[in-house]
Structure formats: C-alpha cells, structure tokens
Scaffold this active site. Structure first.
Site, mmCIF file in Angstrom:
data_model
loop_
_atom_site.group_PDB
_atom_site.id
_atom_site.type_symbol
_atom_site.label_atom_id
_atom_site.label_comp_id
_atom_site.label_asym_id
_atom_site.label_seq_id
_atom_site.Cartn_x
_atom_site.Cartn_y
_atom_site.Cartn_z
ATOM 1 N N GLU A 59 0.826 -1.210 0.000
ATOM 2 C CA GLU A 59 0.000 0.000 0.000
ATOM 3 C C GLU A 59 0.859 1.259 0.000
ATOM 4 O O GLU A 59 0.565 2.228 -0.708
ATOM 5 C CB GLU A 59 -0.931 0.005 1.222
ATOM 6 C CG GLU A 59 -1.900 -1.172 1.269
ATOM 7 C CD GLU A 59 -1.371 -2.361 2.047
ATOM 8 O OE1 GLU A 59 -2.181 -3.035 2.705
ATOM 9 O OE2 GLU A 59 -0.142 -2.613 2.000
ATOM 10 N N ALA A 161 7.843 -37.410 -7.198
ATOM 11 C CA ALA A 161 7.692 -37.757 -8.604
ATOM 12 C C ALA A 161 7.661 -39.271 -8.691
ATOM 13 O O ALA A 161 8.572 -39.950 -8.200
ATOM 14 C CB ALA A 161 8.845 -37.193 -9.431
ATOM 15 N N ARG A 191 11.270 -24.564 -4.710
ATOM 16 C CA ARG A 191 12.401 -24.395 -3.777
ATOM 17 C C ARG A 191 12.697 -22.921 -3.544
ATOM 18 O O ARG A 191 12.939 -22.498 -2.410
ATOM 19 C CB ARG A 191 13.643 -25.091 -4.326
ATOM 20 C CG ARG A 191 13.628 -26.606 -4.220
ATOM 21 C CD ARG A 191 14.963 -27.170 -4.648
ATOM 22 N NE ARG A 191 15.008 -28.627 -4.590
ATOM 23 C CZ ARG A 191 16.080 -29.346 -4.877
ATOM 24 N NH1 ARG A 191 17.201 -28.739 -5.260
ATOM 25 N NH2 ARG A 191 16.044 -30.668 -4.800
ATOM 26 N N LEU A 211 20.451 -29.493 -2.625
ATOM 27 C CA LEU A 211 19.155 -28.911 -2.247
ATOM 28 C C LEU A 211 19.085 -27.416 -2.486
ATOM 29 O O LEU A 211 18.284 -26.718 -1.865
ATOM 30 C CB LEU A 211 18.800 -29.222 -0.780
ATOM 31 C CG LEU A 211 18.553 -30.686 -0.446
ATOM 32 C CD1 LEU A 211 18.061 -30.818 0.990
ATOM 33 C CD2 LEU A 211 17.571 -31.337 -1.409
ATOM 34 N N ALA A 312 9.876 -43.604 3.367
ATOM 35 C CA ALA A 312 9.679 -43.663 4.818
ATOM 36 C C ALA A 312 9.355 -42.286 5.386
ATOM 37 O O ALA A 312 8.453 -42.143 6.228
ATOM 38 C CB ALA A 312 10.923 -44.240 5.492
ATOM 39 N N SER A 316 5.936 -41.086 7.265
ATOM 40 C CA SER A 316 6.017 -40.557 8.637
ATOM 41 C C SER A 316 5.387 -39.179 8.738
ATOM 42 O O SER A 316 4.684 -38.865 9.701
ATOM 43 C CB SER A 316 7.477 -40.507 9.086
ATOM 44 O OG SER A 316 8.030 -41.804 9.163
#
Length: 386
Positions: A59, A161, A191, A211, A312, A316
C-alpha cells in the site's frame, strides 16, 4: 460482499493486484505476498508490491507511486491493510492520510493482531470498504502465511515424482529423472519460494543432493535468497564431505537428530558449520517426532517447507499430520517389480478406513507429466467434503 456484487472493473484491478503480489514469491517470508493498485477515473495512478520483510508494504509503495493522485482513488489490495506497528508503520494510517476514498480487499488478514481491525479503522475514517473479491485466489497465494500465522507451524508441501504405478525409484535405488524437465523446473521454483527444503537421511546419503535451487535464468538460489536445507537424521549419518555441508555458504544446513545420536558426529558437523538440533523420537517408531521438528522450524519464522523425502519420510510426515499439501508428479511410465520403491513405506496399508484421505484436489499437465495436488483431510474437513 459476494464476488458477483463487484463490477468487472473491480475484478480486473484485483487480478492486477494479485499479479503484483506474486512478484514477492520467495522474498517476503515471514510476511505475506501483497500487491496494491490505485485507480482513479478508470486509470491506474499508482501500484506497488511488498518486496521483502522490513521493506515498505504494498500500500505504501502504491501511494508513493501515485503521489497526489491517490486522493479520491480506489485502492485494490489482496490482503487487509495492517493496523499495527511491526517492522514498518501501519498501512491504514498511510491510506487514510493519502485521502483514498475507497478500499477493496480480497480477504481479511488471518493474523490475530489484525483480523478485521485494519478494515474497521478505515471505515471509521470515512473510507468506503469492501471485502471478499477473489478471496479464494488470495488465500491460495498466501497459503503458507495463513497457515503459519494461525498455527505457528510451517506449511509443509510434500513433493514426489512417481511412475503411474506409484513407484519412487527402481529397486537399485535409481531415482533421477522420473519426471520431465518441465516438472523439474517447477520444483526449483517451489524451492525458491520455500524457506526450507527438507529430506531424510536416506535421501541425503543415496543422492548427495545440494538442495539448492536453479533460477529459471540459470542463477543459483544463493544469488537470490538463502534457503535452509533441513535433514532428518536421527543417527547423524550426514557426511561432513557431503555437497550440502561443503556448500554451507549457499544456505544454512539444519540437521535434526535423536537424543542418543553420537556426540562425536555432532561435533564434526557443528565444526563444519551445520546446526544440529536434538528432538525426541516418535512414540510409534524409530524416527523423529516430526511435530516437534515443525514446532522448532515455526519458531524460527520458517513459514513454508518443501519436503522432498523418500518413502519412509513421506509416510512418517503424513502419519504425524504435519503435511499441508501433497504435490505428486505422475510420469507416463510403468516400473513394476517387487523390489521397486513405493511412494509411501510405513503406513499400515491394511485397511481402507485407515487411509490418509485427501480433498481439495487439482490436476494439471506439466510437460509430459500429470501434477496432482491435494490437502490431507482431518475430521472436520471430511465432514465438509462429504
């Protein structure tokens, strides 16, 4: 007001405000993405968007852009203007002082410190206020902010995927390039828009990922923002010579481990610049208490986590109830085989009544792949979904 009560011009300018807000993707956390358009006499006289936490809100940017032309204008914004002082002064005062005559907002701010107070202050100042235009789109844009500000926990997007028969990897552990190039580009955008990217120790050991994210222009994520890399590693198996640890300058590395993990391994990782946090193990298995993990991340101001776990970790996270959205790319391939790796490994799988139920599903093509997105349902959600 309902959306049908707004004019076509109102909808047009709010869509423009939403487009401006999206420019803040990955830059504004823990603040929301906000865009603002000032219209007078059917013409845009000012516009702006929130660039980063600590910088002027949308704004204020729009009012500065408009100058004196803001007086008597209509202000379109995708989130209720704030009425409290945080890192910056309240936007409501700037709107009132600029002489804006009408404010159209997409949605009320879920922040308890705001929660309608901003709109009420504007009305008290004599400004015509209307709310609810394109609210669903506005809420979806800021899904992570809305979730975090209410729960204190990060919005967790579980990404995977798989082949059409639901396989993450071949029996030998090969995982690369199940999805197509267009899907991989979209994941890198996710990411860039996340505060943290999370994997389990199995993925960290088998794939040795860094990563980081590749920007569509080819720039690396550390040139644009620093994303926290998170590893769930109960035994502290992450090697000090892994890509993540060797690339510590590209973004923080945070490892969650169990209380009984070797102290020597913690010392080695800490010396390399990694932060190690010990959390209790889960009550029902050898893994970590993922709710405690998310509580820690939420306290750090991490609003969005992209979970790129293996079978896994995926199971979880869903069992722990910490997943906000699943995003699954289905590639046009069939793998088969009793040794191949499924999407989930660890849920009971013995009774359909115990299945994780999903709702609010969407489908779209991404290159050759089909992207399916949905939200895990709790009891209240299931009642609404029918």
């Amino acid at each position: 007001m309902t959306e049908s009560e707004f004019s076509r011009d109102d909808q047009r300018w709010m869509r423009r405000a939403l487009r401006l807000a999206r420019k803040g993707w990955g830059r504004t956390s823990p603040n929301p993405m906000v865009g603002c358009v000032l219209v007078r006499g059917g013409e845009v006289v000012g516009e702006g968007w929130h660039h980063a936490a600590g910088q002027p809100h949308a704004e204020v940017e729009a009012i500065r852009d408009a100058g004196r032309a803001a007086r008597g204008a209509t202000l379109y914004v995708n989130l209720e203007p704030c009425s409290h002082t945080g890192r910056t002064p309240p936007c409501t005062m700037a709107v009132i002082e600029a002489g804006v005559s009408r404010v159209v907002a997409a949605m009320t701010d879920p922040n308890p410190a705001v929660a309608g107070r901003g709109l009420a202050r504007l009305r008290k100042a004599g400004i015509a206020v209307e709310n609810g235009l394109l609210g669903d789109g506005a809420a979806a844009l800021n899904e992570a902010f809305c979730h975090h500000i209410v729960t204190g926990l990060p919005f967790v997007q579980l990404k995977a995927a798989v082949t059409l028969d639901g396989k993450l990897a071949a029996g030998g552990g090969e995982t690369k390039w199940i999805s197509c190039e267009a899907s991989r580009r979209l994941v890198h955008r996710w990411r860039l828009g996340s505060d943290a990217v999370m994997v389990g120790s199995g993925t960290a050991l088998e794939d040795d990922p860094d990563l980081t994210a590749r920007h569509p222009t080819g720039a690396k994520s550390w040139d644009w923002k620093s994303t926290t890399r998170v590893v769930l590693d109960s035994a502290l198996r992450l090697p000090v010579d892994s890509k993540m640890v060797r690339g510590i300058a590209r973004g923080p590395v945070l490892v969650f481990s169990a209380p009984d993990a070797p102290r020597g391994r913690e010392d080695a990782l800490t010396a390399a610049g990694v932060e190690v946090v010990r959390v209790p193990r889960a009550d029902d298995g050898p893994g970590l208490d993922l709710l405690r993990v998310m509580e820690d991340l939420g306290r750090r101001g991490i609003t969005r986590v992209l979970l790129e776990g293996g079978a896994a970790v995926n199971a979880s996270a869903l069992a722990a109830g910490v997943v906000s959205k699943v995003s699954i790319f289905f590639a046009p391939k069939l793998l088969g085989g009793t040794m191949s790796i499924p999407l989930l490994d660890g849920l009971p799988g013995d009774n359909l009544l115990r299945a994780v139920r999903l709702g609010r599903m969407s489908f779209r093509r991404v290159g050759r792949d089909l992207l399916v997105e949905a939200a895990p349902l709790d009891g209240a959600d299931e009642a609404v979904e029918g």
